[in-house]
Design a protein around this motif. Structure first.
Motif, PDB file in Angstrom:
ATOM      1  N   ALA A 206       0.832  -1.211   0.000  1.00 28.47           N
ATOM      2  CA  ALA A 206       0.000   0.000   0.000  1.00 28.47           C
ATOM      3  C   ALA A 206       0.868   1.264   0.000  1.00 28.47           C
ATOM      4  O   ALA A 206       0.573   2.239  -0.701  1.00 28.47           O
ATOM      5  CB  ALA A 206      -0.935   0.004   1.200  1.00 28.47           C
ATOM      6  N   ASP A 207       1.951   1.248   0.793  1.00 34.40           N
ATOM      7  CA  ASP A 207       2.856   2.405   0.836  1.00 34.40           C
ATOM      8  C   ASP A 207       3.552   2.600  -0.505  1.00 34.40           C
ATOM      9  O   ASP A 207       3.768   3.731  -0.950  1.00 34.40           O
ATOM     10  CB  ASP A 207       3.906   2.217   1.939  1.00 34.40           C
ATOM     11  N   LEU A 208       3.904   1.487  -1.148  1.00 40.54           N
ATOM     12  CA  LEU A 208       4.552   1.585  -2.458  1.00 40.54           C
ATOM     13  C   LEU A 208       3.596   2.189  -3.481  1.00 40.54           C
ATOM     14  O   LEU A 208       4.000   3.043  -4.281  1.00 40.54           O
ATOM     15  CB  LEU A 208       4.998   0.199  -2.923  1.00 40.54           C
ATOM     16  N   VAL A 209       2.349   1.787  -3.439  1.00 41.43           N
ATOM     17  CA  VAL A 209       1.348   2.335  -4.364  1.00 41.43           C
ATOM     18  C   VAL A 209       1.175   3.828  -4.131  1.00 41.43           C
ATOM     19  O   VAL A 209       1.089   4.611  -5.085  1.00 41.43           O
ATOM     20  CB  VAL A 209      -0.005   1.606  -4.204  1.00 41.43           C
ATOM     21  N   ARG A 210       1.149   4.247  -2.864  1.00 38.69           N
ATOM     22  CA  ARG A 210       0.991   5.671  -2.557  1.00 38.69           C
ATOM     23  C   ARG A 210       2.145   6.481  -3.128  1.00 38.69           C
ATOM     24  O   ARG A 210       1.940   7.559  -3.703  1.00 38.69           O
ATOM     25  CB  ARG A 210       0.885   5.874  -1.040  1.00 38.69           C
ATOM     26  N   LYS A 211       3.371   5.975  -2.969  1.00 44.85           N
ATOM     27  CA  LYS A 211       4.519   6.709  -3.504  1.00 44.85           C
ATOM     28  C   LYS A 211       4.505   6.707  -5.029  1.00 44.85           C
ATOM     29  O   LYS A 211       4.884   7.699  -5.668  1.00 44.85           O
ATOM     30  CB  LYS A 211       5.815   6.114  -2.963  1.00 44.85           C
TER      31      LYS A 211
END
Length: 219
Positions: A206-211
């Motif tokens: 999820a954090d990777l998608v946000r970045k």
């Protein structure tokens, strides 16, 4: 109180980093000092200027905050300063105040990004509420800018292949599908994916998608 004296009196905490700073610009000494006194009474640091010319000549500390800006000022008006700041890419929120408000003036200010438009005389709490909203907006803007800078810096460390793997992964492709798309082994995909997670400084998908979304918005 002169603008210079007001600056020295209220700039003692300029090195406080994330402590908010409100800049008050009004050629009426009594109004300017009164606003600063109200802000100080609730623990908000403030700087005072009597004109936009004085404001533009003074380098301001890099802190979250807002401008409280009178519309009618000697030299460059408050509305003209707003236009100038927008042209410079300065996104500091502005709370306008005036004793001569009209609808077109208010509409112009709000369309250009002002957070509020106060008509003198206004209640202290009305001004404090407007300042609170403006400061929170600026905090959010600064956090978004920080996140964007961090994402760009992290992405610059990726190899071309790691970029390809990240782009495929955030689209929802499984490792097996990424391997087929890039014509590499699934083991190699897993290695690249691990490198991407580490270099992008994230611990979850999820954090990777946000970045990745931040980077896409900046592209």
């Amino acid at each position: 109180m002169s603008a210079a004296l007001g600056n020295r009196a209220h700039d003692a905490s300029a090195a406080r980093g994330d402590t908010p700073l409100v800049v008050v610009v009004d050629d009426d000494d009594g109004m300017r000092d009164g606003v600063i006194d109200v802000l100080s009474s609730v623990g908000i640091d403030a700087l005072g200027f009597s004109s936009t010319t004085e404001l533009l000549a003074e380098p301001l500390p890099d802190r979250p905050g807002c401008l409280i800006l009178d519309v009618r000022l000697p030299g460059l008006s408050g509305l003209d300063l707003q236009t100038k700041l927008n042209g410079m890419g300065n996104k500091l929120p502005i709370v306008f105040m005036t004793g001569y408000a009209d609808v077109p003036m208010s509409v112009r200010a709000m369309k250009a990004g002002a957070t509020d438009f106060l008509t003198k005389p206004f209640r202290d709490q009305e001004m404090l509420d407007a300042v609170s909203v403006a400061i929170e907006r600026d905090r959010s803007r600064r956090l978004e800018l920080l996140a964007a800078n961090e994402a760009v810096t992290a992405a610059s460390s990726l190899t071309p292949r790691e970029h390809e793997v990240m782009d495929a992964v955030v689209k929802g492709l499984l490792n097996k599908q990424v391997a087929h798309l890039l014509e590499i082994s699934e083991v190699t995909v897993k290695i690249h994916r691990g490198n991407v997670m580490r270099k992008m400084n994230v611990t979850s998908f999820a954090d990777l998608v946000r970045k990745a979304e931040i980077l896409k918005a900046l592209a």
